[in-house]
Design a protein around this motif. Structure first.
Motif, short mmCIF file in Angstrom:
data_model
loop_
_atom_site.label_atom_id
_atom_site.label_comp_id
_atom_site.label_asym_id
_atom_site.label_seq_id
_atom_site.Cartn_x
_atom_site.Cartn_y
_atom_site.Cartn_z
N GLU A 55 0.84 -1.20 0.00
CA GLU A 55 0.00 0.00 0.00
C GLU A 55 0.87 1.24 0.00
O GLU A 55 2.05 1.20 0.35
N ASP A 57 0.65 5.15 1.51
CA ASP A 57 -0.07 6.06 2.41
C ASP A 57 0.83 7.26 2.65
O ASP A 57 1.94 7.11 3.18
N GLN A 58 0.37 8.42 2.25
CA GLN A 58 1.12 9.66 2.40
C GLN A 58 2.55 9.54 1.86
O GLN A 58 3.51 9.86 2.52
N ARG A 90 9.65 -0.47 3.93
CA ARG A 90 8.99 0.80 3.66
C ARG A 90 9.94 1.72 2.92
O ARG A 90 11.13 1.77 3.23
N THR A 99 1.41 7.89 -7.56
CA THR A 99 1.05 6.78 -6.67
C THR A 99 -0.23 6.06 -7.10
O THR A 99 -0.43 4.90 -6.77
#
Length: 131
Positions: A55, A57-58, A90, A99
């Motif tokens: 995923e 996220d930000q 990450r 993205t």
């Protein structure tokens, strides 16, 4: 590594034996850049689509999963270096990455992510016109 994707190391700096084993479970990752995209290639033997979670996220790309290495039924290991466990990697992405257009493919234990650059950040040739 350039500013487009910076790795966030999620490993503990502890030197205990357990921590050293956990560190070994991090799938190795290579990152390649071309004009249109970044390509992240991770070696993930024992990881399936069902146990893989990716995923964004930000602007942080997270790759998490379970390494599941099954022992054949009725057999016990005399010696085992390969162990199954949970892992997480990450990467902080720059604003250059689109993205919404990231693609992922898992084939034969190799994860390939394609992270396209936004059109405004791609190199382009400027045509020179005669006056």
């Amino acid at each position: 590594m350039n500013d487009i994707a910076k790795q966030q190391d999620t490993r503990d700096v502890s030197t205990s034996q357990e921590q050293k084993q956990k560190r070994a479970l991090l799938p190795p990752v290579d990152i390649f850049e071309e004009d249109e995209a970044l390509h992240v290639i991770a070696d993930m033997p024992g990881v399936t689509r069902e146990t893989l979670h990716i995923e964004v996220d930000q602007n942080v790309l997270s790759i998490e999963g379970d390494i599941q290495l099954a022992m054949p039924e009725g057999i016990s290991a005399s010696y085992a270096e390969i162990q199954g466990d949970r892992f997480a990697r990450r990467f902080t992405l720059s604003q250059e990455i689109d993205t919404d257009a990231i693609r992922a493919q898992l084939t034969d234990g190799v994860l390939t992510l394609t992270l396209p650059k936004r059109e405004t950040h791609r190199r382009r040739r400027i045509e020179v016109k005669a006056a």
